[in-house]
Design a protein around this motif. Structure first.
Motif, PDB file in Angstrom:
ATOM      1  N   GLY A 112       0.835  -1.181   0.000  1.00 57.32           N
ATOM      2  CA  GLY A 112       0.000   0.000   0.000  1.00 57.32           C
ATOM      3  C   GLY A 112       0.878   1.242   0.000  1.00 57.32           C
ATOM      4  O   GLY A 112       2.072   1.186   0.300  1.00 57.32           O
ATOM      5  N   THR A 113       0.297   2.374  -0.308  1.00 63.66           N
ATOM      6  CA  THR A 113       1.069   3.609  -0.416  1.00 63.66           C
ATOM      7  C   THR A 113       1.524   4.122   0.944  1.00 63.66           C
ATOM      8  O   THR A 113       2.409   4.968   1.006  1.00 63.66           O
ATOM      9  N   HIS A 114       0.948   3.626   2.026  1.00 60.51           N
ATOM     10  CA  HIS A 114       1.329   4.069   3.366  1.00 60.51           C
ATOM     11  C   HIS A 114       2.597   3.382   3.876  1.00 60.51           C
ATOM     12  O   HIS A 114       3.171   3.797   4.872  1.00 60.51           O
ATOM     13  N   SER A 125       1.601  -0.465  -6.134  1.00 60.10           N
ATOM     14  CA  SER A 125       0.578  -0.170  -5.138  1.00 60.10           C
ATOM     15  C   SER A 125      -0.644  -1.047  -5.346  1.00 60.10           C
ATOM     16  O   SER A 125      -1.177  -1.133  -6.451  1.00 60.10           O
ATOM     17  N   TYR A 128      -6.383  -1.129  -0.587  1.00 59.56           N
ATOM     18  CA  TYR A 128      -7.137   0.086  -0.324  1.00 59.56           C
ATOM     19  C   TYR A 128      -6.741   0.599   1.046  1.00 59.56           C
ATOM     20  O   TYR A 128      -6.592  -0.212   1.971  1.00 59.56           O
ATOM     21  N   PRO A 129      -6.548   1.874   1.240  1.00 63.62           N
ATOM     22  CA  PRO A 129      -6.598   2.922   0.223  1.00 63.62           C
ATOM     23  C   PRO A 129      -5.340   2.911  -0.640  1.00 63.62           C
ATOM     24  O   PRO A 129      -4.292   2.445  -0.223  1.00 63.62           O
ATOM     25  N   ASN A 130      -5.482   3.433  -1.827  1.00 66.02           N
ATOM     26  CA  ASN A 130      -4.357   3.519  -2.752  1.00 66.02           C
ATOM     27  C   ASN A 130      -4.271   4.968  -3.220  1.00 66.02           C
ATOM     28  O   ASN A 130      -5.095   5.419  -4.001  1.00 66.02           O
ATOM     29  N   PHE A 131      -3.269   5.662  -2.740  1.00 66.29           N
ATOM     30  CA  PHE A 131      -3.121   7.074  -3.052  1.00 66.29           C
ATOM     31  C   PHE A 131      -2.266   7.323  -4.287  1.00 66.29           C
ATOM     32  O   PHE A 131      -2.019   8.470  -4.635  1.00 66.29           O
ATOM     33  N   ALA A 132      -1.815   6.268  -4.940  1.00 66.05           N
ATOM     34  CA  ALA A 132      -0.931   6.425  -6.087  1.00 66.05           C
ATOM     35  C   ALA A 132      -1.561   6.016  -7.410  1.00 66.05           C
ATOM     36  O   ALA A 132      -1.003   6.286  -8.470  1.00 66.05           O
ATOM     37  N   TYR A 133      -2.715   5.386  -7.374  1.00 66.15           N
ATOM     38  CA  TYR A 133      -3.293   4.835  -8.597  1.00 66.15           C
ATOM     39  C   TYR A 133      -4.790   5.076  -8.595  1.00 66.15           C
ATOM     40  O   TYR A 133      -5.518   4.488  -7.796  1.00 66.15           O
ATOM     41  N   HIS A 134      -5.243   5.977  -9.472  1.00 67.43           N
ATOM     42  CA  HIS A 134      -6.664   6.311  -9.560  1.00 67.43           C
ATOM     43  C   HIS A 134      -7.096   6.321 -11.019  1.00 67.43           C
ATOM     44  O   HIS A 134      -7.133   7.375 -11.660  1.00 67.43           O
TER      45      HIS A 134
END
Length: 178
Positions: A112-114, A125, A128-134
């Protein structure tokens, strides 16, 4: 009148096949599930085999997630892709003891991005949550289509690192040429 069936995540080829077989057999549609698997699995393999052979197979990878279901599914995906999986012990918050992942020689890390990672590692990545892939368009992680998407994301991460390293080397060489 429909049975409850516990299945693993349909992530990767083996995970997707297992999911479909379990659901198909429970619903009395095992033959249809097997026919679908035969067609879709062969097509998915054909679509990714050159990328896997050229970029992915043989790489060392680590899985750093606090979700045991996702970890099991990613491990299966790694086996599908011929990745050499090395372990990273995650704590219950998704981090590792001391804050960094301490696995030698891993190049890819599904995390994960954390999760903090050593700078030499390549993050893919997941979860969830994924702050790098949307993604804007449909880009699943699950099923046969998701298998293709994940292979594409792995290759993209590897290629981005290669381009970054080549650019850094070219810049260094350019500076020394004066």
């Amino acid at each position: 009148g429909i049975p409850v069936v516990e299945v693993d995540l349909p992530l990767g080829l083996a995970g997707t096949e297992s999911f479909l077989l379990s659901a198909g057999d429970a619903l009395g549609r095992g033959e249809q599930a097997r026919a679908l698997i035969a067609t879709e699995s062969a097509t998915a393999v054909r679509d990714v085999e050159r990328h896997v052979a050229r970029f992915v197979a043989g790489q060392r990878a680590s899985i750093a997630t606090a979700d045991p279901h996702l970890e099991q599914a990613l491990h299966s995906l790694c086996l599908d892709l011929g990745l050499d999986v090395v372990s990273a012990e995650a704590d219950d918050r998704g981090g590792t003891a001391g804050g960094d992942v301490a696995v030698p020689d891993a190049r890819l890390c599904f995390a994960g991005t954390h999760m903090p990672l050593p700078p030499t590692w390549i993050r893919v990545s997941v979860g969830y949550p994924n702050f790098a892939y949307h993604p804007i368009s449909e880009r699943p992680d699950l099923g046969f289509k998701g298998f293709r998407v994940l292979v594409e994301r792995i290759v993209e991460a590897l290629l981005q690192r290669e381009v970054s390293e080549a650019s850094a080397l070219a810049l260094k060489c350019h500076r020394h040429s004066y």
